[in-house]
Design a protein around this motif. Structure first.
Motif, mmCIF file in Angstrom:
data_model
loop_
_atom_site.group_PDB
_atom_site.id
_atom_site.type_symbol
_atom_site.label_atom_id
_atom_site.label_comp_id
_atom_site.label_asym_id
_atom_site.label_seq_id
_atom_site.Cartn_x
_atom_site.Cartn_y
_atom_site.Cartn_z
ATOM 1 N N TRP A 201 -6.113 37.656 41.709
ATOM 2 C CA TRP A 201 -5.079 38.508 42.294
ATOM 3 C C TRP A 201 -5.466 38.858 43.720
ATOM 4 O O TRP A 201 -6.596 39.239 43.999
ATOM 5 C CB TRP A 201 -4.910 39.780 41.474
ATOM 6 C CG TRP A 201 -4.264 39.546 40.140
ATOM 7 C CD1 TRP A 201 -4.887 39.277 38.956
ATOM 8 C CD2 TRP A 201 -2.863 39.555 39.862
ATOM 9 N NE1 TRP A 201 -3.971 39.112 37.955
ATOM 10 C CE2 TRP A 201 -2.714 39.287 38.471
ATOM 11 C CE3 TRP A 201 -1.730 39.768 40.629
ATOM 12 C CZ2 TRP A 201 -1.471 39.218 37.857
ATOM 13 C CZ3 TRP A 201 -0.485 39.706 40.017
ATOM 14 C CH2 TRP A 201 -0.362 39.431 38.648
ATOM 15 N N GLU B 127 -0.498 40.623 46.439
ATOM 16 C CA GLU B 127 0.154 40.613 45.131
ATOM 17 C C GLU B 127 0.045 41.974 44.447
ATOM 18 O O GLU B 127 0.999 42.436 43.800
ATOM 19 C CB GLU B 127 -0.465 39.529 44.245
ATOM 20 C CG GLU B 127 -0.121 38.111 44.670
ATOM 21 C CD GLU B 127 -0.811 37.068 43.824
ATOM 22 O OE1 GLU B 127 -0.178 36.060 43.480
ATOM 23 O OE2 GLU B 127 -2.014 37.266 43.512
ATOM 24 N N ASP B 128 -1.103 42.613 44.592
ATOM 25 C CA ASP B 128 -1.260 43.952 44.023
ATOM 26 C C ASP B 128 -0.255 44.922 44.612
ATOM 27 O O ASP B 128 0.298 45.780 43.904
ATOM 28 C CB ASP B 128 -2.685 44.461 44.276
ATOM 29 C CG ASP B 128 -3.715 43.760 43.400
ATOM 30 O OD1 ASP B 128 -3.312 43.101 42.428
ATOM 31 O OD2 ASP B 128 -4.923 43.882 43.698
ATOM 32 N N ARG C 201 4.299 34.406 38.359
ATOM 33 C CA ARG C 201 3.327 34.700 37.311
ATOM 34 C C ARG C 201 4.087 35.137 36.061
ATOM 35 O O ARG C 201 5.256 35.528 36.137
ATOM 36 C CB ARG C 201 2.358 35.808 37.739
ATOM 37 C CG ARG C 201 1.352 35.388 38.816
ATOM 38 C CD ARG C 201 0.424 36.533 39.132
ATOM 39 N NE ARG C 201 -0.582 36.256 40.132
ATOM 40 C CZ ARG C 201 -1.811 35.796 39.875
ATOM 41 N NH1 ARG C 201 -2.173 35.557 38.626
ATOM 42 N NH2 ARG C 201 -2.676 35.583 40.843
ATOM 43 N N SER D 99 1.189 38.901 32.343
ATOM 44 C CA SER D 99 0.072 39.059 33.284
ATOM 45 C C SER D 99 0.386 40.121 34.332
ATOM 46 O O SER D 99 -0.486 40.884 34.742
ATOM 47 C CB SER D 99 -0.249 37.729 33.952
ATOM 48 O OG SER D 99 0.806 37.313 34.810
ATOM 49 N N CYS D 100 1.657 40.196 34.761
ATOM 50 C CA CYS D 100 2.048 41.218 35.738
ATOM 51 C C CYS D 100 1.944 42.614 35.127
ATOM 52 O O CYS D 100 1.497 43.557 35.795
ATOM 53 C CB CYS D 100 3.479 40.968 36.226
ATOM 54 S SG CYS D 100 3.646 39.529 37.305
ATOM 55 N N ARG E 42 -1.788 43.556 34.835
ATOM 56 C CA ARG E 42 -2.372 43.856 36.154
ATOM 57 C C ARG E 42 -1.850 45.189 36.684
ATOM 58 O O ARG E 42 -2.604 45.983 37.247
ATOM 59 C CB ARG E 42 -2.035 42.732 37.135
ATOM 60 C CG ARG E 42 -2.650 42.915 38.521
ATOM 61 C CD ARG E 42 -4.156 42.892 38.469
ATOM 62 N NE ARG E 42 -4.728 43.014 39.811
ATOM 63 C CZ ARG E 42 -6.040 43.071 40.052
ATOM 64 N NH1 ARG E 42 -6.903 43.005 39.042
ATOM 65 N NH2 ARG E 42 -6.487 43.174 41.283
#
Length: 271
Positions: A223, A227-228, A246, A250-251, A254
């Protein structure tokens, strides 16, 4: 006179081994010595170093009770020549404690032979108890850890995130399966200088072939900060999933790690 030409494979290997397992002591005046103590089974590599070194060196054996056993026999090589010690210091072998500050040379050097020297001294190669090929390196040095990870990524695309373990505050870098095969084959080539037992382990590792029934897991995408930020500000995880290409799961995982679980909004009580 200079001794080490680090573009020569055997010199690069020897210097890396001394950085990892050697101890450079400074005495009063010009006195001092380099010592390397290994298990007696690894004495052949000390004999090779003795052959390579143009200065006098001794190898002595002793048996004593250690963590390795009640009667553990070790071999210790000692070199006292001042010229030899000074060159080691100039190339990057500090006097005294060195595990955290030691780093790859700043002069040109044979990288795969240097990395093999580090692994022979502070790593391992072979097959796991599950019969999987591996190459590993344990180090406290940020610079050595970064060098090993960068080399593996350039060789076979194996990416590793550098993280110290919580128990010992050291790096345990592990390359498994195809990455282990690639590294073992590249580092332990025919005729190279190496510990005999590590050479045998590398031979077992590099002939491994993935069984047809064993699924292949593609390497994980790391990551990025960008993206964060998308996850933090996205109106929905479905939209973030599409934007980042993604999976939704997974999103969501995270996002949870970044900001914690979503808390229901509490409306003010009406009077």
């Amino acid at each position: 006179m200079t001794f080490f030409d680090l573009e020569r494979p055997e010199h690069a290997y020897m210097f890396a081994f001394l950085q990892a397992d050697g101890h450079l002591a400074q005495g009063v005046g010009n006195k001092g010595r380099l010592t390397v103590e290994l298990s007696a089974r690894d004495a052949p590599i000390l004999e090779e170093f003795q052959r390579l070194c143009p200065f006098y060196s001794s190898i002595r054996y002793r048996t004593r009770s250690t963590n390795f056993g009640a009667e553990h026999t070790s071999a210790t090589s000692t070199v006292s020549a001042r010229e030899f010690r000074e060159e080691l210091r100039e190339l990057g072998l500090p006097v005294g404690r060195k595990s955290e500050v030691v780093a790859p040379p700043t002069v040109p050097f044979s990288q795969r032979d240097y990395l093999r020297g580090l692994i022979d001294a502070d790593g391992s190669v072979g097959r796991t108890s599950q019969d999987l090929p591996f190459v590993s390196l344990t180090t406290k040095s940020d610079a050595l850890a970064a060098f090993a990870v960068d080399y593996a990524e350039r060789l076979c695309g194996a990416r590793r995130k550098l993280t110290r373990n919580k128990r010992d505050d050291i790096y345990n870098i592990l390359f498994l399966n195809e990455a282990g095969v690639a590294l073992a084959g590249d580092l332990y080539y025919p005729g190279c200088l190496a510990l005999p037992r590590k050479l045998l382990g590398a031979g077992r590792a590099r002939i491994w072939v993935r069984p047809p029934t064993m699924k292949f897991a593609p390497p994980r995408r790391s990551w990025t900060p960008e993206e964060d930020e998308v996850l933090r500000t996205a109106a929905s995880m479905e939209r973030a999933s599409e934007q980042l290409s993604r999976t939704l799961k997974s999103c969501e995982i995270r996002r949870w790690r970044l900001v914690g679980p979503e808390r229901p909004r509490v409306l003010p009580r009406q009077r």
